[in-house]
Every structure is written in C-alpha cells, then in structure tokens.
Write an enzyme that holds these catalytic residues in place. Structure first.
Site, PDB file in Angstrom:
ATOM      1  N   ASP A 176      -3.167  -6.664  -4.263  1.00  0.00           N
ATOM      2  CA  ASP A 176      -4.062  -6.919  -3.397  1.00  0.00           C
ATOM      3  C   ASP A 176      -5.188  -7.670  -4.117  1.00  0.00           C
ATOM      4  O   ASP A 176      -5.834  -8.767  -4.117  1.00  0.00           O
ATOM      5  CB  ASP A 176      -4.434  -6.004  -2.246  1.00  0.00           C
ATOM      6  CG  ASP A 176      -5.739  -6.613  -1.464  1.00  0.00           C
ATOM      7  OD1 ASP A 176      -5.358  -7.269  -0.285  1.00  0.00           O
ATOM      8  OD2 ASP A 176      -6.706  -6.820  -1.824  1.00  0.00           O
ATOM      9  N   THR A 204      -5.947  -8.983   1.905  1.00  0.00           N
ATOM     10  CA  THR A 204      -4.873  -9.878   1.607  1.00  0.00           C
ATOM     11  C   THR A 204      -3.414  -9.050   2.127  1.00  0.00           C
ATOM     12  O   THR A 204      -2.499  -9.610   2.676  1.00  0.00           O
ATOM     13  CB  THR A 204      -4.828 -10.317   0.202  1.00  0.00           C
ATOM     14  OG1 THR A 204      -6.170 -10.716  -0.149  1.00  0.00           O
ATOM     15  CG2 THR A 204      -3.762 -11.457  -0.003  1.00  0.00           C
ATOM     16  N   ASP A 205      -3.405  -7.866   1.644  1.00  0.00           N
ATOM     17  CA  ASP A 205      -2.124  -7.016   2.112  1.00  0.00           C
ATOM     18  C   ASP A 205      -2.240  -6.870   3.437  1.00  0.00           C
ATOM     19  O   ASP A 205      -0.931  -7.230   4.092  1.00  0.00           O
ATOM     20  CB  ASP A 205      -2.052  -5.781   1.700  1.00  0.00           C
ATOM     21  CG  ASP A 205      -1.711  -5.378   0.043  1.00  0.00           C
ATOM     22  OD1 ASP A 205      -0.950  -6.302  -0.518  1.00  0.00           O
ATOM     23  OD2 ASP A 205      -2.227  -4.572  -0.450  1.00  0.00           O
ATOM     24  N   ILE A 206      -3.050  -6.715   4.270  1.00  0.00           N
ATOM     25  CA  ILE A 206      -3.145  -6.548   5.777  1.00  0.00           C
ATOM     26  C   ILE A 206      -2.745  -8.090   6.270  1.00  0.00           C
ATOM     27  O   ILE A 206      -1.716  -7.861   7.306  1.00  0.00           O
ATOM     28  CB  ILE A 206      -4.783  -5.902   6.076  1.00  0.00           C
ATOM     29  CG1 ILE A 206      -4.828  -4.608   5.596  1.00  0.00           C
ATOM     30  CG2 ILE A 206      -4.195  -6.029   7.688  1.00  0.00           C
ATOM     31  CD1 ILE A 206      -5.930  -4.108   5.987  1.00  0.00           C
ATOM     32  N   GLY A 209       1.063  -8.361   5.927  1.00  0.00           N
ATOM     33  CA  GLY A 209       1.911  -7.895   6.809  1.00  0.00           C
ATOM     34  C   GLY A 209       1.714  -8.308   8.325  1.00  0.00           C
ATOM     35  O   GLY A 209       2.785  -8.413   8.859  1.00  0.00           O
TER      36      GLY A 209
END
Length: 432
Positions: A176, A204-206, A209
């Site tokens: 991220d 960015t990860d969230i 997802g």
C-alpha cells in the site's frame, strides 16, 4: 404430510426471522468463496462478501497463517477458558480481527500433492476464488485461472495484485505505502512545506478490496446470465489512479500538475484545519454565503465580508495568507468546545478533529450503533466496527467471529468428503 407442512412452516419462519433481523435475507447465502488472500486488500474484499452471507473459507499457511495474525501488539486478551485445541496459538491480533469476521479458517500445505487435491476439491465446490499472489505463482502450483477454470467452468476467479497481470511491473509485489507513493497519492498528501506523507490507514488496500468486491458481484451476475466463469484482474496501482478523482481529471483535462496543500483546498478559502486554544477544527466555508455566516455570526467580524480582499472566493484565494492569519488568531482565543457551540446550527460546515476515542464516543456513532460486540471462542467478548451499510434499516449480522487459525479445518474437510481417519492421516503428514 403434517411433517412436510411443519418443515415448510419452519423454513418460512426462519426466513421471516432472518429478514426481521437483517432487513433483507443475506443475498449471498448460497455462495461459497475460496479465500486465498492475506493481509488487507484481499481480506477486506472477502469480508464484505462474508458480511452478505457468503460462506467464506479462508485457506491459510499451516504453521502461522495470515501474516497479520502475528502483527501485534495489540492483541485481544485470552480468557482462562480458551479452547484447549488452540492453546498453542498466540493471542488473536487486533489487525487480523479487524478484517476477518464471518469467515472459516482452514490450513492447507499448497506444496503437498494431497494439499493441492484439497484445494482442487474446494475449487470444484466454490463459486468464487479470491487470491492475492504475485502473477503466475498460483499457476506454477496448478491453481491458476486456466487450471481452476477446467475444474469449475463457472468459477469467478479474482486476482488482486500490486500492478496487474500484465505490464513491466506485473511481478512487483504490492505494498500500500509504495503504491501511495508511486501512483500520486503521497505527492498530494501532507503540508506544502514538509515531506510527502502517507494516509493514516492503508487506504489503497481498502479501496482495492472495495473495487474487487464490486467486481465479484458483477461477475456473479454475468455467470448467472452466461454460464461462463470470469477472471477479474484488480490491482492497487490502477485503483489508486482511479482514487485520484478530480486531481487526475485536472491533469488529464487541463494539464494541471498537483501539489500538497495539507488540509487546505487549492480553490476554496477558508477550507482547512484551524487551531483553537486546546484543539483543532476543520472549517469548510465553500461559498460566499457560508463565509459571511462564518465571519458575521460566528467570529463576529462582519467587516471581513465587506473587505474587498475577502468579499469573494476568488479574492479570498488571492489573499489566502492574510485571511487565514485573521481567522486563526480569532479561534485561538477560545477552546474548541466554545467554538463547537458557536458553529452548531449556523450553516457553516465544520467538524472537530477527533482522536479515535472521541470518534467512537461521537453521538452519531453511538446513536447508529456503529460498533458490535461478538463472542470470540478464544478472546471472549470482542468489540468490532459494525458493517457500515443498512438494508431497510437493519445491518447484516456478524454470524461468526474472526476464526482462530485452522479452527474449521476438520469441518470443511468433512464437507469435502474426507473421513475422520483421512483427516488424521493428513494431519500426521503435515498436509493440513
């Protein structure tokens, strides 16, 4: 006949209870998801599917599981009556608990031939597979898209990577913080006279997802229409490009390079964080009417609205420094609670900069029951953020607490047709 009628009545009653409890029946209750993800982007995606009722089987490495299981402290304390079969495991990390509710945990050694057979059986019985390995890694183990499509032609296969399945960076791992730097977000985050800064959570990860979750829902719809499986290529880099929103559009349309403005807005003044005597307020006077309310009703400086340096937003942007100094000086004379009282109900957008304790004590968070307490078999009562969406006024329930490592291995293997003797043999060989 009476038995059949009773069974139908029980089914109808269960459905009625389910709808009453959740607002709608969990729409993915007939969907099985094979979860081969770890850390945050993938587990966020599969948790959202699990929240909607999907049977998410999280397959983990046999000895340590998902990386985030070891990301502690903090961890949930272990009560004295913790299950004996899990006594060898470390405490449940807060990080892992955050994104793995409503799932089942199975441990399998992918590199063992019998382990691969277990995975193939799971592929055969699943509707969705989600993975976040480097491109080509699962294919080298017999679990790539083409391999799984032969086993289950209707499978939705979602690959979450750093940079996507093609291109010169396809083999680069996805982190991220690196993507935040490389895809523009860090360049626009932070104070203008300081270093670039990451966002406080792995945003960015969230976002990735969330995008993957939406893509899977669309692909399931496509499978129902066509009968053909779908391979989804979702990655952090392109998600972050999409997340640049108007900043990206400013560049693509007008060639405008972006810069850091801290909490301020490049085109609106005043629109930023201001210091009070004992804390901070975010103030967003987005038009001339709101500015007049701010200086007249709240700050009681009506002359500022008539000052040609500040009477229009264009003028305020040109004279940003002078106006910010005037407002800051005024706000520093009183503590935050004084100003919250003055702002409330006037019509000028504002909000206090709350710490996390203040956030969860916020009257809106309390009124909306934004947290939920679940009974964890190892950690006892665990407080978690509740699913954030309601359906007909009801949230989807947390049906299962986040699982301990390998908690459901035996149960899932039995569902796949393995006997208890088979499972004991697999355990003795280190397959599960």
């Amino acid at each position: 006949m009476l038995i059949r009628c009773s069974q139908r009545a029980l089914i109808r009653g269960a459905r009625t209870l389910s709808v009453a409890a959740t607002g709608i029946s969990p729409p993915l209750s007939d969907i099985r998801v094979l979860d081969l993800t770890r850390v945050l982007a993938g587990p966020t995606c599969t948790m959202l599917l699990a929240d909607l009722g999907a049977d998410v089987i999280k397959v983990e490495e046999t000895s340590k599981g998902d990386d985030t299981r070891s990301w502690s402290p903090p961890s949930a304390p272990l009560p004295k009556d913790s299950p004996e079969e899990a006594s060898h495991l470390p405490p449940e990390s807060a990080y892992f608990l955050a994104v793995n509710r409503n799932k089942r945990s199975v441990t399998v050694n992918f590199k063992h031939q019998e382990g691969l057979e277990i995975l193939h059986r799971l592929v055969r019985s699943s509707h969705v597979l989600v993975e976040n390995f480097v491109p080509g890694k699962l294919a080298s183990m017999g679990l790539g898209w083409e391999d799984c499509k032969r086993i289950n032609p209707r499978l939705v296969y979602a690959s979450i990577t750093g940079y996507g399945q093609t291109g010169p960076y396809r083999q680069a791992p996805g982190y991220d913080v690196v993507i935040e730097a490389e895809a523009g977000l860090m360049h626009i985050t932070g104070e203008p006279d300081s270093l670039p800064c990451k966002v406080g959570v792995a945003v960015t990860d969230i976002m990735t997802g969330l995008y993957a979750h939406g893509a899977i829902m669309a692909a399931l719809r496509s499978v129902s229409q066509t009968g053909h499986g779908v391979w989804i290529d979702c990655n952090l880099f392109e998600t972050q490009l999409a997340g640049l929103a108007n900043i990206a559009s400013n560049y693509l349309i007008a060639g405008n390079e972006a810069s850091r403005h801290g909490t301020a807005h490049p085109s609106i003044v005043p629109y930023q964080v201001f210091p009070c005597k004992d804390g901070f307020l975010m103030i967003g006077a987005g038009n001339d009417k709101q500015f007049r309310l701010l200086v007249d009703t709240i700050l009681q400086k009506p002359e500022l609205a008539e000052d040609p340096r500040f009477s229009t937003n264009t003028a305020r942007v040109a004279n940003r420094s002078e106006l910010i100094d005037i407002i800051s000086t005024a706000l520093k004379r009183h503590d935050r609670s004084h100003w919250i009282d003055r702002f409330t109900g006037v019509g000028v957008p504002f909000g206090p900069i709350n710490n996390i304790d203040q956030t969860f004590a916020h009257p809106q968070a309390v009124a909306r029951s934004c947290t939920v307490e679940v009974d964890h078999p190892r950690a006892g009562k665990v407080r978690m953020v509740a699913p954030p969406v309601t359906y007909n006024g009801r949230r989807m329930p947390v049906r299962r607490p986040p699982p301990w490592l390998s908690q459901h291995t035996s149960a899932v293997l039995q569902e796949l047709g393995y006997t208890m003797e088979d499972i004991a043999s697999l355990r003795s060989k280190g397959v599960v």
